[in-house]
Each structure stands twice: as structure tokens, then as C-alpha cells.
Design a protein around this motif. Structure first.
Motif, PDB file in Angstrom:
ATOM      1  N   ALA A 211       0.842  -1.202   0.000  1.00  0.00           N
ATOM      2  CA  ALA A 211       0.000   0.000   0.000  1.00  0.00           C
ATOM      3  C   ALA A 211       0.877   1.252   0.000  1.00  0.00           C
ATOM      4  N   TYR A 212       2.019   1.172   0.685  1.00  0.00           N
ATOM      5  CA  TYR A 212       2.914   2.331   0.799  1.00  0.00           C
ATOM      6  C   TYR A 212       3.341   2.842  -0.585  1.00  0.00           C
ATOM      7  N   THR A 213       3.834   1.925  -1.449  1.00  0.00           N
ATOM      8  CA  THR A 213       4.295   2.366  -2.779  1.00  0.00           C
ATOM      9  C   THR A 213       3.155   3.012  -3.555  1.00  0.00           C
TER      10      THR A 213
ATOM     11  N   ASN B  71       6.312  -4.634 -18.589  1.00  0.00           N
ATOM     12  CA  ASN B  71       5.000  -4.002 -18.379  1.00  0.00           C
ATOM     13  C   ASN B  71       5.043  -2.486 -18.525  1.00  0.00           C
ATOM     14  N   TYR B  72       6.197  -1.896 -18.134  1.00  0.00           N
ATOM     15  CA  TYR B  72       6.266  -0.436 -18.130  1.00  0.00           C
ATOM     16  C   TYR B  72       6.137   0.150 -19.545  1.00  0.00           C
ATOM     17  N   ILE B  73       6.478  -0.667 -20.551  1.00  0.00           N
ATOM     18  CA  ILE B  73       6.263  -0.174 -21.925  1.00  0.00           C
ATOM     19  C   ILE B  73       5.045  -0.840 -22.579  1.00  0.00           C
TER      20      ILE B  73
ATOM     21  N   VAL C  21      10.038 -14.796 -15.150  1.00  0.00           N
ATOM     22  CA  VAL C  21       9.001 -13.893 -14.655  1.00  0.00           C
ATOM     23  C   VAL C  21       9.468 -12.435 -14.534  1.00  0.00           C
ATOM     24  N   TRP C  22      10.705 -12.198 -14.152  1.00  0.00           N
ATOM     25  CA  TRP C  22      11.162 -10.818 -14.015  1.00  0.00           C
ATOM     26  C   TRP C  22      11.297 -10.139 -15.374  1.00  0.00           C
ATOM     27  N   PHE C  23      11.752 -10.921 -16.389  1.00  0.00           N
ATOM     28  CA  PHE C  23      11.882 -10.338 -17.725  1.00  0.00           C
ATOM     29  C   PHE C  23      10.493  -9.943 -18.225  1.00  0.00           C
TER      30      PHE C  23
HETATM   31  N1  MSP Z   1       6.705  -8.626  -8.698  1.00  0.00           N
HETATM   32  C1  MSP Z   1       7.881  -7.993  -8.236  1.00  0.00           C
HETATM   33  C2  MSP Z   1       8.021  -6.617  -8.842  1.00  0.00           C
HETATM   34  C3  MSP Z   1       8.006  -6.568 -10.338  1.00  0.00           C
HETATM   35  S1  MSP Z   1       8.059  -4.915 -10.929  1.00  0.00           S
HETATM   36  C4  MSP Z   1       8.228  -5.051 -12.575  1.00  0.00           C
HETATM   37  C5  MSP Z   1       7.837  -7.882  -6.700  1.00  0.00           C
HETATM   38  N2  MSP Z   1       6.644  -7.980  -6.133  1.00  0.00           N
HETATM   39  S2  MSP Z   1       6.359  -7.931  -4.553  1.00  0.00           S
HETATM   40  O1  MSP Z   1       4.937  -8.094  -4.422  1.00  0.00           O
HETATM   41  O2  MSP Z   1       7.168  -8.902  -3.893  1.00  0.00           O
HETATM   42  O3  MSP Z   1       6.841  -6.559  -4.036  1.00  0.00           O
HETATM   43  C6  MSP Z   1       6.327  -5.389  -4.600  1.00  0.00           C
HETATM   44  C7  MSP Z   1       6.834  -4.154  -3.896  1.00  0.00           C
HETATM   45  O4  MSP Z   1       6.405  -4.132  -2.538  1.00  0.00           O
HETATM   46  C8  MSP Z   1       8.340  -4.028  -3.880  1.00  0.00           C
HETATM   47  O5  MSP Z   1       8.695  -2.722  -4.303  1.00  0.00           O
HETATM   48  C9  MSP Z   1       8.700  -4.208  -2.426  1.00  0.00           C
HETATM   49  O6  MSP Z   1       9.799  -3.446  -2.063  1.00  0.00           O
HETATM   50  C10 MSP Z   1       7.451  -3.650  -1.760  1.00  0.00           C
HETATM   51  N3  MSP Z   1       7.378  -4.109  -0.383  1.00  0.00           N
HETATM   52  C11 MSP Z   1       7.193  -5.385   0.060  1.00  0.00           C
HETATM   53  N4  MSP Z   1       7.300  -5.372   1.427  1.00  0.00           N
HETATM   54  C12 MSP Z   1       7.579  -4.114   1.867  1.00  0.00           C
HETATM   55  C13 MSP Z   1       7.655  -3.505   3.124  1.00  0.00           C
HETATM   56  N5  MSP Z   1       7.590  -4.174   4.256  1.00  0.00           N
HETATM   57  N6  MSP Z   1       7.775  -2.149   3.170  1.00  0.00           N
HETATM   58  C14 MSP Z   1       7.760  -1.374   2.023  1.00  0.00           C
HETATM   59  N7  MSP Z   1       7.666  -1.930   0.821  1.00  0.00           N
HETATM   60  C15 MSP Z   1       7.810  -3.302   0.687  1.00  0.00           C
HETATM   61  O7  MSP Z   1       8.881  -7.680  -6.114  1.00  0.00           O
END
Ligand code: MSP
Length: 506
Positions: free
Chosen positions: A22-24, A234-236, A227-229
């Protein structure tokens, strides 16, 4: 009109969202709203990352097909974004056809350019991070270098993308563009990594015999795309790369917001993939810190998560947003606690802002039946410094993602307005019949509140609209260009419920 393209990471849908996710989205929403307030043309992208081993494993446990499973979880993300007033323009899912087609096109193009080859592979894989590491990296970290968990040794034939070919280019790019990775600490982390490690080529396929849930690898039917590739594209793909009008209008991305754990994927792999495609890199990659509980990162696997849905139900979207944005300075980690939330919300929102609005409107209703038309529109002397400071600094803080400082400057003004009420003693003005003075005094509070509501809009959009509507103003009309003094000369206010009821410690 300036364009502004902002993105969140794509969240894995192996489990429901937590407060870290939610933060991001709240950060990006705040930034997107600020840019819209300035009059920019904004494209705000969020979405979900739906392929890979991790998701396949979760769907097996749930006893559903991967597609049915991700379809269910994705709705929980969408509902959360709605409840938090996240104003995204497009929601991308990596299982969408248009995205899949773009990933395949990208692989064909890279292959045509000679940047893909097949080779035997021996490396160590971390499923939670969906990332391969070399033997030396794993030896040094005694497990996964990112999350410290155990890794699996994997020996297989795979397709590779020639990352190493572009190492020199990336190093030079980072040197020439010091603002590319923010904050500085994260930029240093990437340059340090590149200086101390040889960049290996990136394994971009997985044999279907081991990982079945992914996009078909277009060059070989025995494989799926890593999966990461798939996810980075997605950004484009969301903009209709390569020929879509949104791609032409919005690329390059102005901000990719990510957490610091996925920095390398974004600051090393992604710009190189783009370079190989002949596409301009994004302007800024901003890696924020983590929300922790005590000393530990909040995460699904540690089981120490705070459920944002419950939190929004309890205290409302604006309070959650305000706490997240006010508490952590850009890039640093923050500690999540109920006590910190209560203190923040009660003191800033319920006392300072809520009471200021309530008292001001109450006086306008009591002394002037809700209508103010003063003879003088001058700004009180005590307002001058905080108002000019806001005018000068607010945008600078916002552009720098320094949300705590932007809020600090708004709340300084709020506390000056509260003190102005105490010092001016309006009840004495009324008693002594100094009605012109009283009207001018109340008018300046309403103007101050109006400007405050505009500056607060990116942070607490619901309350901001609520304030403007209690002031009797048309919400649609408020942009940054409306922040100058005495834009409105007549007020007809209508007080409703208190803006932020105090949160009781239960
Ligand atoms: N699917 C990949 C990202 C692909 S982007 C092309 C991924 N997903 S994730 O669900 O694991 O994490 C998504 C985001 O949530 C990441 O930016 C990660 O840093 C953020 N967070 C997960 N746990 C977090 C906290 N406890 N605090 C803040 N953000 C964190 O990685």
C-alpha cells in the motif's frame, strides 16, 4: 502541458496485499495527484505480476488453476486501491494478451539483434525472490543475497540475454546521470555492485518441465519466459509499445517507484533491456525504504503483516495515507506501530487541522449566519511568512519526494492559524461590535483553509474535498494556480461533521 508518467512495481499475487505494498501505491498516488494539481498530463500505472513459480505454488496450495487463482487475488488488490483512493490511470496484469504479445515482440527483436543465445546453466535460485545467483554470491551471503533464505541449485539449458555486453554503457550512463537512481545511497549501492562484480548475462527462460506457469518463450516451445523479464516489460507494454499513442506521449517514465529490495532488477536489468531495444531509459528510479515491525521487514513470508484493508476500515483512507506519507522521510525505513498512528492522527489531523476548520466555520455561522463578504482582503502579517514559504518550497519538496517536509510546512501554517485565533480573540471583537474587523479576520481564516486544502489534496484527497465543500467552493476548480491569496472574495460556508474524529486507543 508537461507529461508525467509514474509507475508502481507489479505486485505478486501469491497472497493478499499488505501495508508495504500500500505504501508504494500511496506514494505514487500522492505524486500523481500533485502533478495533476499542477496541470500536468499524468499517466499513473499500477498492476500485478501473475506468472512464475511462486504463484504456481500458491495456486496449487489453494487447489485452483493459476489463472483462476490470480483472478481472485487481483480483485483484492483492486479493492484495496479503491478504498485508499488510488487514482491510477491503467491497471496492467501480466496475463493480459496485449502484454504477452509485447513480451514476445521484445524477445524476437532482441534475438534479431543477436542479444539472445542458448547455453548450459548452473546457478542457484531463490523462489521467493524469483532470482538466480552465482555460486560465489550465494557462498558469500550463506543463502539468497537478497532475502537470506535457502536457495536451490539448478543445472539446465536456458536462453540468455547479453546483459554483459552493455555493462560499459550502463556504468557510463550512471556516471553521466547522477539523478537516475534516487536516493543517493541507492545509487551508490548500484555503482558499488557494478564496480565489484562482473555482470553476468541474464537467464530469461525456464524449461516448462520445471516451471509451467509463464508466457510461452517465443523462440522455443519447450520454455516459458523468466518472470522478471516478463514483468519489467509491463512499463512499456502498458503504453502500447512500440507504436501506441500513449507510448509516444508518455515514454520515458518520469518515475519508477520501487522498494529497495528490487533495485538491481530496475537499475541494472531494465535500462539495459531498453538500451538493447534502442529505447530511452526511464528518467528516475526511486527506491523507497521498508516498513518494519520492530527490527524486521514486514513481509508475507515472515507473517508479520499489517492488513491495510482492516486499517482503512478502522481509521479511514486519509488517515492511513497521511500516516504513511508523514512518517517516513524519503528512502528510509519506518517502524509501524499503532501508538505512532494514534499520536500522528490525533495531534495533526484531529486537533490541529480538524479543530481549525471546525472553530472557523462555527464562528462564521454563529457571527455571520455562514456568509462572509469583508471590506478588506489583506493577508494578516502573521500569515505572510508561512504562506510565502509554502509558495516557494511546497513544489520543491514534492518534486524531491520529500513529503514529510512538504507536510511540515503546511502544518506550520495551520498552527499559525490556530494561534492567530487565540491571539486575536474574536469573541471580544464580537462583544465590542467590531464587526468589520471580525469579518476580515474570519475571511483570512477561510482563505488560509482554502489554500491549505489545495496543498493537502495529494495527501488526503477526501478531506481536502470535504474542506473545500464545507467552505462552499467548487472542488473541480482547485488547482495549484488557485493558491494565491484572495482568489475568493465571498464565502458561504456549511459546517458538517468533524473532519477527523479522534482515534481512541483500544
Ligand atoms: N513482482 C515484483 C516486482 C516486479 S516490478 C516489474 C515484486 N513484487 S512484490 O509483491 O514482492 O513486491 C512489490 C513491492 O512491494 C516491492 O517494491 C517491495 O519493495 C514492496 N514491499 C514489500 N514489502 C515491503 C515492506 N515491508 N515495506 C515497504 N515496501 C515493501 O517484487
Amino acid at each position: 502541458m508537461n507529461k508525467f508518467y509514474i509507475t508502481t512495481p507489479l505486485y505478486y499475487v501469491n497472497a493478499n496485499p499488505h501495508i508495504g505494498h500500500a505504501y508504494t501505491n500511496v506514494i505514487c498516488d500522492c505524486m500523481a495527484r500533485f502533478k495533476r494539481l499542477k496541470g500536468d498530463s499524468v499517466f499513473f500505472l499500477t498492476g500485478t505480476d501473475e506468472h512464475g513459480e511462486k504463484i504456481k505454488k500458491a495456486s496449487d496450495i489453494a487447489g485452483l488453476s493459476p489463472l483462476d487463482f490470480v483472478g481472485k487475488v487481483v480483485n483484492n488488490f483492486k479493492e484495496l486501491w479503491e478504498s485508499l483512493s488510488i487514482s491510477y490511470d491503467f491497471f496492467i496484469r501480466t496475463t493480459q494478451d496485449a502484454h504477452i504479445d509485447t513480451v514476445k515482440k521484445v524477445i524476437f527483436k532482441l534475438n534479431e539483434n543477436g542479444d539472445i543465445y542458448k547455453s548450459k546453466y548452473n546457478a542457484f535460485y531463490c523462489v521467493p525472490c524469483e532470482t538466480f545467483f552465482s555460486e560465489s554470491q550465494v557462498r558469500e551471503a550463506l543463502g539468497c543475497p537478497l532475502c537470506r533464505r535457502p536457495v536451490e541449485e539448478i543445472k539446465e539449458e536456458n536462453y540468455f540475454f547479453r546483459l554483459s555486453k552493455y555493462e560499459g554503457w550502463l556504468k557510463k550512463y550512471l556516471k553521466d546521470n547522477p539523478g537516475f537512481i534516487k536516493p543517493l545511497e541507492r545509487c551508490n549501492e548500484v555503482t558499488g555492485f557494478l564496480d565489484n562484480n562482473e555482470l553476468n548475462d541474464l537467464c530469461i527462460s525456464r524449461p516448462k518441465t520445471r516451471v509451467s506457469w509463464g508466457i510461452d518463450f517465443p523462440l522455443d516451445s519447450g520454455y516459458v519466459v523468466y518472470v522478471w523479464f516478463d514483468a519489467l516489460i509491463n512499463y512499456i507494454s502498458a503504453l502500447g509499445f512500440p507504436s501506441g499513442s500513449n507510448f509516444k506521449e508518455f515514454w520515458p517514465a518520469d518515475f519508477h517507484f520501487i522498494g529497495k529490495d528490487i533495485l538491481r532488477h530496475h537499475a541494472v536489468f531494465w535500462p539495459i533491456i531498453l538500451r538493447a531495444l534502442g529505447v530511452e531509459p526511464p528518467r528516475t528510479i526511486f527506491a523507497h525504504g521498508w516498513w518494519k515491525i520492530g527490527e524486521e521487514k514486514m513481509s508475507k513470508s515472515r507473517g508479520n503483516i499489517v492488513n491495510p484493508v482492516e486499517l482503512v476500515k478502522n481509521i479511514g483512507a486519509d488517515c492511513v495515507r497521511y500516516f504513511l506519507l508523514r512518517e517516513i522521510p524519503p528512502g528510509l525505513d519506518g517502524n509501524f506501530s499503532w501508538k505512532a498512528i494514534i499520536t500522528r492522527i490525533n495531534s495533526d489531523l484531529a486537533n490541529d487541522l480538524g479543530n481549525l476548520l471546525y472553530r472557523s466555520l462555527n464562528m462564521v455561522e454563529k457571527y455571520f449566519e455562514g456568509k462572509i463578504r469583508p471590506d478588506s482582503f489583506e493577508m494578516p502579517d502573521v500569515f505572510k511568512e508561512p504562506v510565502y514559504y509554502l509558495r516557494e518550497k511546497y513544489s520543491i519538496f514534492m518534486e524531491a519526494v520529500d513529503f514529510p517536509s512538504a507536510l511540515d510546512s503546511i502544518f506550520k501554517f495551520i498552527s499559525i492559524m490556530n494561534k492567530y485565533i487565540e491571539d486575536s480573540k474574536p469573541w471580544v471583537m464580537k462583544k465590542e461590535g467590531r464587526l468589520k474587523e471580525l469579518a476580515a479576520f474570519l475571511y483570512s481564516l477561510l482563505e488560509g483553509l482554502r489554500i491549505t486544502a489545495i496543498y493537502l489534496n495529494p495527501f488526503i484527497p477526501e478531506a481536502s474535498c470535504n474542506i473545500l465543500s464545507q467552505l462552499g467552493l467548487d472542488i473541480k476548480e482547485s488547482g495549484m494556480d488557485k493558491c494565491s491569496w484572495a482568489q475568493y472574495r465571498v464565502y458561504a460556508v456549511k459546517k458538517t461533521q468533524p473532519l477527523f474524529p479522534r482515534i481512541e486507543d483500544e
